[in-house]
Enzyme design. Sequence first.
Site, PDB file in Angstrom:
ATOM      1  CG  LEU A  10      -2.031  -1.107   1.171  1.00 46.23           C
ATOM      2  CD1 LEU A  10      -2.767  -1.192   2.508  1.00 46.23           C
ATOM      3  CD2 LEU A  10      -3.033  -0.836   0.044  1.00 46.23           C
ATOM      4  NE  ARG A  33       7.937  -6.397   4.315  1.00 48.17           N
ATOM      5  CZ  ARG A  33       9.067  -6.062   4.938  1.00 48.17           C
ATOM      6  NH1 ARG A  33       9.519  -6.776   5.931  1.00 48.17           N
ATOM      7  NH2 ARG A  33       9.764  -4.997   4.531  1.00 48.17           N
ATOM      8  CB  SER A 127       2.891   4.082 -17.544  1.00 51.75           C
ATOM      9  OG  SER A 127       3.300   5.428 -17.674  1.00 51.75           O
ATOM     10  N   GLY A 129       2.148   7.311 -12.909  1.00 54.67           N
ATOM     11  CA  GLY A 129       2.438   7.912 -11.608  1.00 54.67           C
ATOM     12  C   GLY A 129       1.242   7.773 -10.684  1.00 54.67           C
ATOM     13  CE  LYS A 182       6.034   2.312 -17.045  1.00 55.29           C
ATOM     14  NZ  LYS A 182       6.518   2.397 -15.723  1.00 55.29           N
ATOM     15  CG  HIS A 185       6.031   4.102 -21.174  1.00 56.94           C
ATOM     16  ND1 HIS A 185       6.528   4.649 -20.006  1.00 56.94           N
ATOM     17  CD2 HIS A 185       4.988   4.892 -21.521  1.00 56.94           C
ATOM     18  CE1 HIS A 185       5.806   5.705 -19.667  1.00 56.94           C
ATOM     19  NE2 HIS A 185       4.859   5.868 -20.574  1.00 56.94           N
ATOM     20  CG  ASN A 186       9.629   3.792 -17.643  1.00 52.38           C
ATOM     21  OD1 ASN A 186       8.450   3.824 -17.991  1.00 52.38           O
ATOM     22  ND2 ASN A 186       9.978   3.763 -16.383  1.00 52.38           N
ATOM     23  CD  GLU A 189       8.898   8.392 -17.923  1.00 52.11           C
ATOM     24  OE1 GLU A 189       7.946   7.587 -17.958  1.00 52.11           O
ATOM     25  OE2 GLU A 189       9.542   8.625 -16.876  1.00 52.11           O
ATOM     26  NE  ARG A 287      16.713  10.923 -16.859  1.00 48.52           N
ATOM     27  CZ  ARG A 287      15.544  10.538 -16.364  1.00 48.52           C
ATOM     28  NH1 ARG A 287      15.487   9.947 -15.191  1.00 48.52           N
ATOM     29  NH2 ARG A 287      14.427  10.734 -17.033  1.00 48.52           N
TER      30      ARG A 287
HETATM   31  C1  6PG Z   1       5.534   5.886 -15.310  1.00 48.71           C
HETATM   32  C2  6PG Z   1       6.950   6.308 -15.003  1.00 48.71           C
HETATM   33  C3  6PG Z   1       7.466   5.724 -13.756  1.00 48.71           C
HETATM   34  C4  6PG Z   1       8.912   6.104 -13.441  1.00 48.71           C
HETATM   35  C5  6PG Z   1       9.144   7.531 -13.158  1.00 48.71           C
HETATM   36  C6  6PG Z   1      10.547   7.905 -12.715  1.00 48.71           C
HETATM   37  O1  6PG Z   1       5.369   5.396 -16.408  1.00 48.71           O
HETATM   38  O2  6PG Z   1       4.651   6.082 -14.491  1.00 48.71           O
HETATM   39  O3  6PG Z   1       7.781   5.885 -16.046  1.00 48.71           O
HETATM   40  O4  6PG Z   1       7.369   4.339 -13.895  1.00 48.71           O
HETATM   41  O5  6PG Z   1       9.303   5.403 -12.326  1.00 48.71           O
HETATM   42  O6  6PG Z   1       8.810   8.281 -14.259  1.00 48.71           O
HETATM   43  O7  6PG Z   1      11.524   7.283 -13.425  1.00 48.71           O
HETATM   44  P1  6PG Z   1      13.060   7.716 -13.208  1.00 48.71           P
HETATM   45  O8  6PG Z   1      13.256   7.882 -11.730  1.00 48.71           O
HETATM   46  O9  6PG Z   1      13.906   6.627 -13.744  1.00 48.71           O
HETATM   47  O10 6PG Z   1      13.208   9.002 -13.921  1.00 48.71           O
END
Ligand code: 6PG
Length: 465
Positions: A10, A33, A127, A129, A182, A185-186, A189, A287
Amino acid sequence: MKSNLGVFGLGVMGKSIALNILNHGYTISVYNRETEYTKSFSELTQGKPVKSCFNVEEFINSLEMPRKVLLMVTAGEAVDKVIEGILPYLEQGDIVLDGGNSYFKDTIRRYNYLKGKEINFLGVGISGGEQGALFGPSIMPSGNKEAYQKVQKILEDISAKAEDGKACCSYVGESGSGHYVKMVHNGIEYADIQIICEAYSFMKDGLKLSIEEIQETFCEWNKGKLQSYLIKITSEILLKKDEFTNNYLIDMILDKAEQKGTGKWTSIEGFDIGTPIPTIVASVEARYLSSKKEERIQASKILTFDVGGGHYNKKETLKALENAIYAAKICCYAQGFELLKDAANLYDWNLDFGSIAMLWREGCIIRANFLNEIKEAFDEENNNLILTNKFYGKIIEYQPDLRSTLIKMIECGIYIPAFTSALQYLDGYRSEITSANLLQAQRDYFGAHTYQRIDRKGTFHTIWE
Ligand code: 6PG
């Protein structure tokens, strides 16, 4: 009365997903937990059909058959530990869903492990957030299809809906493919974010625009072909004031980027399977470079040459920049989908790229109108995105603006690894002839590594000296 589904974990995402499921009329059991999390969830949901459980056996036994357990725990070892913890209470045919950002190779391993015990394991990429999890995320599920069908309705109900009302959730494929999608996707991103950051840098330090002018530009762009969640939040971020100093908050934030590792996974995967994804790799590297703040400060005092630039027609330059961003984005999405294509071949997954684009239309971080066009492109043909009927004309139209914008950025000395790698991908990919002939000759010269010829079959070696 048994619950429809159990949520294990949670934390921020687990709590939001649990509330989302509850809000769609399902009955749930929850377990965490640390009991404080369970207690506070129980208080938050008083009067709702929630069973708050304080031991694993009670939690698993409170679920209707086949049991459906959604794990919302931190990716990595914790997932294995939780699986071992619930396993004694599970029975044949039960379904365990991993909704975390798990590494796809772990998901494949867990899928096979649980298959051996006749337990279904679904890797579910989620995905969006915290807000997405609560109001509708993009969901990328994979694993046994029949098991998926037993949770399909719940997952579709809680997912984001695109403009046409379709759920941004559909079965991706076997085994770890959902977490793979996923992960990609990241990766996209990371690249999308980096492209926007480089455009911001150019507007600020190259064109010397005020923060208000930059903000207006992002607002305008969000009404056109660049419409996307990331462009929208950028415009909102820029005008936010700092509560301590009353400056713009953006100017008070330290320029050291952090990461949780999914962009790095995507990059490593590109290297492992031999798919060039330079804009994603460049974004991860950017980064790392940003985090070397102290060294950069030192270098900025020593490498003090004047880079010039800066005297450009503002209106024309911004128009070209918009086109340049669009072209760079197409190149970066093309790289992501090429990685998916190569992975589908290698891992024997039947991925539908049009459906994947549909999944990303709403709810997720890279959501954008442009994904509708990507879907249409893949519905017509299975080709590199930059070669599709839908996009090649746009690439041809916008590439002069990408080139001229990059020249200006370089003249101004702006750090633009994502933009340059996107153009380099384009120029590399469309090169009928590259310099790799010379490279092969060098390898053969110093190491007798052999080469192939353009006019006859076989492997050749030359005594060069
Ligand atoms: C999502 C995001 C998520 C990711 C954050 C931060 O799709 O909701 O991709 O999964 O954890 O965006 O990612 P970083 O800390 O690697 O920038």
